[in-house]
Design a protein around this motif. Structure first.
Motif, mmCIF file in Angstrom:
data_model
loop_
_atom_site.group_PDB
_atom_site.id
_atom_site.type_symbol
_atom_site.label_atom_id
_atom_site.label_comp_id
_atom_site.label_asym_id
_atom_site.label_seq_id
_atom_site.Cartn_x
_atom_site.Cartn_y
_atom_site.Cartn_z
ATOM 1 N N ARG A 18 0.836 -1.210 0.000
ATOM 2 C CA ARG A 18 0.000 0.000 0.000
ATOM 3 C C ARG A 18 0.865 1.252 0.000
ATOM 4 N N ASP A 40 0.961 3.665 -3.200
ATOM 5 C CA ASP A 40 0.516 5.037 -2.964
ATOM 6 C C ASP A 40 1.542 6.028 -3.504
ATOM 7 N N GLU A 99 -5.851 2.218 -9.420
ATOM 8 C CA GLU A 99 -6.730 1.049 -9.383
ATOM 9 C C GLU A 99 -6.170 -0.016 -8.449
ATOM 10 N N ALA A 124 -6.819 0.760 -4.852
ATOM 11 C CA ALA A 124 -8.201 0.523 -4.427
ATOM 12 C C ALA A 124 -8.580 -0.953 -4.462
ATOM 13 N N HIS A 125 -7.633 -1.824 -4.829
ATOM 14 C CA HIS A 125 -7.952 -3.248 -4.947
ATOM 15 C C HIS A 125 -8.430 -3.803 -3.604
ATOM 16 N N GLN A 135 -6.876 -3.425 0.351
ATOM 17 C CA GLN A 135 -7.661 -2.754 1.376
ATOM 18 C C GLN A 135 -7.970 -3.679 2.544
#
Length: 742
Positions: A154, A158, A314, A317-318, A322
């Motif tokens: 992440r 990011d 994308e 946000a998978h 998350q």
């Protein structure tokens, strides 16, 4: 959006000619800025010993003269270049600085500071990430979970999503370019570094079309996308491929195109161009470790066609990133351990070489070398001297036998498979599998550089501060001292009192210090280190490199632990002796005992005849006892098993005589909470220092003393099996009451 970021960056970048002069508010500002030199603002720390050397430049540590902050300073040389090449390089350096200025606004990218141009080189100044490589930290900590891998990803995704939003492709994402901010931060506080291959590939401000570029851009084949390796046009989606390789590594511990870690660049390139399916990345034991919910994401990231890969936003946000607990397999501890073990194997060869080089550089092979050669290493901290130790016959190569020999110097044994793995970790295409050129070792470990020379009275570190470094004294003397707050026994709750200062020991050239607080993680310093000679020179080993010494080679960790334990015990012994010498005498006392007497007895558990011989004034309360001279036996009872045994104390040994079971200052974790001391019996005439138990407890509760408890636990209270299982360093062998070994 990039235009806005560039406008914000205009003034600092203009000083290096990065942006048009139109951004300047006065015509003469550009000329004045260009006159500013690197030496005016920064002091290079040991410029002959860089932090790293790569195809895009050399990186040095430097100190900002105004703030005192340590930075990374990348030098790109202008020397020996024809005019056209120099012009192209200058354009590339300024583009890299502009990229960094924009990219560095993200928390996970080393922040950009400024750019300088001199007659012989350009200098890019950025934040210095001091925590080492991310994968080294993961390997150090052993098994991790898919949730941990998701947390790391992440942060990386990011940062990449931000770069792509700003129109930047990194194009060299790989484990070596993912660093940790510092030794103290956790594995999610990452920093992306090395933007030497980065390009602006985002939306054009002219027609909105996607800008694409060509060429390999200096990317590493094992992490480069197929289109980059083919020389086709590529865009930011190439970074998504690299993220796919990193995620595969995190989840399986193996490389999708080099599962055995033995393929050269040409073979890896061939496999990448053939595709992940053809390479077998999506089948077998390694793929089985990947949680089911993460598999579609990994496959899409490693898609051969760039258009089939998801955008960074994308990916961020998978659903699995998350919530990594989704899907089957996330609770499979065996799979997580297998991935961890594989990741450890993937990095072990390189880590072993790093640890071995470092151990030689800081002197842990000196005694063995003195026996072998009649002299130790040529110079502490020298990579060249360490490399020469490996190449004992001076033929320019390091072989498997050389590695085995150096391992023996460090107290370890390596087999043929281990040594070949190490050679593969530094070999390049065309190298012999049984030997590699000695120069390959140079880049395995960043050079160590001495701190600034100190003068008499200057502090190396002070008690209470967090200083994540291990030190080797290259020249001069250093005094290690400690201070305690003495409070009256009637007023322990008060914060007032007087200070008791102890000069513990004086270190000479070649000795090391600072290890105590690093063995169990970075903790505040318990003591103060001061230069005690006209001048001192120190070699500072960063905390993340220090951890390599013991994590990889047990033969090195043992002496480090022994030294830490001896110094902690010396600290407590010095404190008790100094306390007994205080004029008020209300907190500790010295006493002389004859052979066969009883110095202390447990009034609840000891035998009646033992109680009758004990001094009445000390035996009704806990006492901390130091043997100043003579030999004393201590009888121990385990109240749970009713088993008794006897341990021998020698000069400078000590014991906490507790009347009742339970945790006490020398066993705060309650490891031997069921044991009590029955009696202290001098075997010879003995001199003892006795400290009231409450005084000792109060001293050990002071923040500067809490971290030494690890090395003071009285292992003799346990049985022989307990000591060996814990891997602790016993003070003496255990002896049963009848004289037989337990």
């Amino acid at each position: 959006m990039f235009a806005a970021a560039a406008a914000r960056a205009a003034r600092p970048l203009a000083c290096a000619g990065l942006l048009p002069a139109a951004y300047l508010t006065r015509k003469d500002e550009q000329a004045r800025c260009l006159e500013r030199r690197l030496a005016d603002a920064y002091h290079l720390l040991e410029p002959e010993r860089p932090l790293g050397v790569g195809g895009h430049g050399v990186v040095f540590p430097g100190v900002n003269k105004s703030s005192g902050e340590i930075m990374a300073i990348k030098q790109v040389s202008k020397k020996h270049l024809p005019p056209e090449a120099l012009k192209r390089l200058g354009k590339r350096v300024k583009e890299e600085a502009t990229l960094l200025r924009v990219a560095g606004e993200h928390r996970s990218v080393c922040s950009y500071k400024e750019l300088f141009e001199g007659d012989d080189a350009w200098y890019i100044v950025t934040e210095l990430a001091r925590g080492g490589e991310l994968f080294d930290r993961l390997v150090e900590r052993g098994a991790y979970s898919p949730a941990g891998a998701a947390g790391v990803m992440r942060e990386l995704v990011d940062a990449v999503a931000y770069l792509h939003q700003m129109g930047i492709a990194h194009l060299d994402l790989k484990p070596e370019n993912v660093l940790l901010k510092s030794d103290e931060t956790d594995a999610s506080d990452v920093r992306l570094v090395d933007f030497g291959s980065a390009r602006f590939v985002g939306p054009s401000t002219e027609n909105g079309e996607e800008l694409r570029t060509r060429g390999a851009a200096g990317a590493t084949p094992a992490y480069a996308a197929p289109e980059v390796l083919r020389g086709d046009a590529f865009d930011a989606s190439a970074d998504l491929w690299s993220l796919g390789v990193i995620l595969y590594l995190l989840l399986t511990g193996t490389h999708p195109f080099d599962a055995r870690n033995d393929a050269d660049d040409a073979e890896v390139t061939r496999r990448v161009l053939a595709g992940a399916d053809a390479a077998g990345a999506f089948k077998g034991a390694a793929w089985a470790r990947v949680p089911s919910a993460a598999r579609p994401l990994v496959k899409r990231l490693l898609a051969d066609r760039p258009s089939d890969r998801p955008a960074a936003a994308e990916v961020l946000a998978h659903a699995w990133l998350q919530d990594p607990t989704r899907g089957e397999g996330f609770r499979d501890k065996a799979a997580a351990k297998a991935a961890s073990d594989a990741l450890r194997e993937f990095h072990l060869g390189r880590r072993r070489f790093k640890a071995m080089l470092l151990a030689v550089m800081v002197g842990y092979a000196d005694q063995a070398l003195a026996r072998e050669r009649g002299a130790g290493t040529a110079q502490l901290g020298s990579r060249r001297a360490a490399m020469d130790v490996f190449d004992s016959d001076n033929n320019g190569y390091v072989t498997t036998e050389d590695i085995k020999r150096v391992a023996r110097l460090l107290g370890d044994e390596l087999d043929e498979a281990d040594t070949r793995q190490m050679l593969r970790s530094v070999a390049r295409p065309g190298d012999d599998v049984l030997k590699v050129p000695k120069e390959r070792l140079r880049h395995m470990l960043p050079p160590l550089y001495p701190a600034h020379s100190l003068r008499r009275g200057d502090l190396v570190f002070s008690a209470g501060e967090t200083d994540p470094a291990f030190y080797i004294l290259l020249d001069g003397d250093v005094l290690i001292s400690h201070s305690f707050l003495l409070r009256p026994r009637s007023g322990f709750a008060s914060k007032s009192g007087r200070e008791l200062s102890l000069g513990l020991h004086r270190l000479r050239t070649g000795e090391s210090f600072g290890e105590t607080e690093l063995l169990e993680g970075v903790r505040p310093r318990a003591s103060t280190a001061t230069c005690a000679s006209t001048s001192c020179a120190l070699l500072a080993v960063p905390g993340h490199l220090f951890q390599l010494l013991g994590d990889v080679f047990t033969g090195v960790r043992g002496p480090i632990q022994d030294q830490a334990a001896a110094r902690c015990r010396g600290l407590v012994w010095s404190w008790a002796s100094a306390l007994a010498a205080q004029p008020d005498g209300g907190q500790a006392s010295r006493t002389s005992m004859t052979a066969g007497s009883v110095a202390w007895a447990n009034m609840e558990y000891a035998d009646t005849d033992v109680k009758a011989k004990s001094p009445r004034d000390t035996s009704k309360q806990d006492q901390f006892v130091v043997v100043e001279d003579g030999v004393v036996e201590v009888d121990v009872l385990d109240t749970k098993t009713n088993r008794r045994h006897t341990h021998t104390l020698w000069p400078k040994d000590f014991v906490y005589c507790n009347e009742r079971p339970g945790a006490h200052p020398l066993d705060s974790a309650g490891q031997f909470a069921s044991t009590v001391v029955l009696a202290l019996r001098p075997v010879t005439a003995a001199q003892l220092t006795l400290v009231h138990g409450d005084v000792f407890s109060q001293a050990m509760s002071q923040p500067s003393m809490q971290q030494v408890n690890t090395y003071l636990v009285e292992q003799f209270r346990g049985e022989v099996e307990t000591v060996s299982k814990k891997g602790r360093i016993p003070t003496h062998d255990l002896v049963a009451r009848n004289g037989e070994a337990l």
